[in-house]
Design an enzyme around this catalytic site. Structure first.
Site, mmCIF file in Angstrom:
data_model
loop_
_atom_site.group_PDB
_atom_site.id
_atom_site.type_symbol
_atom_site.label_atom_id
_atom_site.label_comp_id
_atom_site.label_asym_id
_atom_site.label_seq_id
_atom_site.Cartn_x
_atom_site.Cartn_y
_atom_site.Cartn_z
ATOM 1 N N LYS A 184 0.839 -1.203 0.000
ATOM 2 C CA LYS A 184 0.000 0.000 0.000
ATOM 3 C C LYS A 184 0.874 1.253 0.000
ATOM 4 O O LYS A 184 1.807 1.364 0.807
ATOM 5 C CB LYS A 184 -0.835 0.022 1.286
ATOM 6 C CG LYS A 184 -2.285 -0.298 1.101
ATOM 7 C CD LYS A 184 -2.958 -0.297 2.463
ATOM 8 C CE LYS A 184 -4.409 0.016 2.389
ATOM 9 N NZ LYS A 184 -5.023 -0.016 3.724
HETATM 10 O O1 G3P Z 1 -8.039 1.210 5.066
HETATM 11 C C1 G3P Z 1 -8.270 2.543 5.460
HETATM 12 C C2 G3P Z 1 -9.238 2.559 6.568
HETATM 13 O O2 G3P Z 1 -8.831 1.620 7.530
HETATM 14 C C3 G3P Z 1 -9.450 3.887 7.201
HETATM 15 O O3 G3P Z 1 -10.541 3.729 8.022
HETATM 16 O O4 G3P Z 1 -12.106 4.217 9.792
HETATM 17 O O5 G3P Z 1 -9.819 5.248 9.853
HETATM 18 O O6 G3P Z 1 -11.507 6.018 8.206
HETATM 19 P P1 G3P Z 1 -11.007 4.865 9.004
#
Ligand code: G3P
Length: 240
Positions: free
Chosen positions: A89
């Protein structure tokens, strides 16, 4: 592909893998830190290798921990060697909008045969350019987009149409789930994959009316067992 799990927790991955409902795992430094993974790259490597073995042949996304151009190249090549099902990534750009990243993505995909998932994206146009650069996966952070006051569904439809029109290989991953509903609505809008917070899968499976229905079946099965013997006896006597 449909559903990936957005976690670094081994027990959650095992649980849903055994059910047969996930086809990959995504992580990032924030997720791994929440899991208590410390010790820099050594800590990340140990957990990554465990997860990669567990889910093989499904893909595992692992993020580089630097935005330095040479550092991204070095780490990506290193991470990709840890297991054959690893996808590296890389963010769409740096924290100040630095633009080295897509060049790194393009070179790793086209010259080094390393699968890349471009992440931290908030719009169809970012994802489209990441796909043009050769990324295997483009990650759109749906919950974060919605939190800014836009509905990510329009971006998903637009992006899917562009990828299909121009026959780009990138698979759209919708990440940053906020509600159980996101999984189906984002898949229906055109996402190839939604990477899901583990607890949301339980929310998709369990329904209050299903609980009530199952209880009815079990109660009636128990009643049937109690009545079974007298009925058999009655049948023998020709009374039933
Ligand atoms: O893969 C990216 C994701 O984990 C971000 O999630 O909940 O931090 O917006 P969040």
């Amino acid at each position: 592909m449909a559903i990936f799990l957005d976690t670094g927790k081994i027990s959650d991955i095992e649980k849903y893998l055994k059910m047969g409902i996930i086809r990959g795992v995504t992580t990032n430094p924030t997720i791994l830190l929440k899991e208590g993974i410390t010790g820099g790259m050594k800590g990340i490597k140990d957990r990554t290798i465990k997860i990669a073995e567990l889910i093989d042949p499904y893909p595992l996304s692992v993020e580089v921990t630097t935005n330095d151009r040479e550092g991204m190249f070095r780490q990506a090549k290193d991470i990709a060697r840890w297991a054959k099902n690893i996808v590296v990534k890389i963010t769409i750009h740096g924290p100040k909008g630095e633009l080295d990243n897509l060049e790194v993505v393009h070179e790793l995909e086209t010259k080094h045969d390393i699968r890349i998932n471009v992440t931290a994206m908030m719009s169809a146009q970012q994802c489209f350019l990441a796909a043009m650069a050769g990324a295997s996966y483009v990650s759109l952070l749906g919950g974060r987009v919605n939190n800014m006051g836009y509905n990510v569904i329009e971006d998903i439809k637009c992006l899917r149409s562009l990828l299909d029109t121009y026959k780009l290989k990138a698979q759209i991953i919708l990440a940053s789930t906020r509600e159980v509903l996101n999984v189906i609505e984002w898949l229906r809008a055109g996402a190839h994959i939604v990477t899901v917070v583990p607890s949301f899968l339980d929310g998709m499976i369990i329904h209050p009316y299903s609980k009530e229905t199952v209880q009815m079946f079990l109660d009636d099965a128990a009643r049937g067992e109690i009545k079974a013997e007298p009925l058999a006896v009655a049948r023998k006597k020709g009374k039933a």
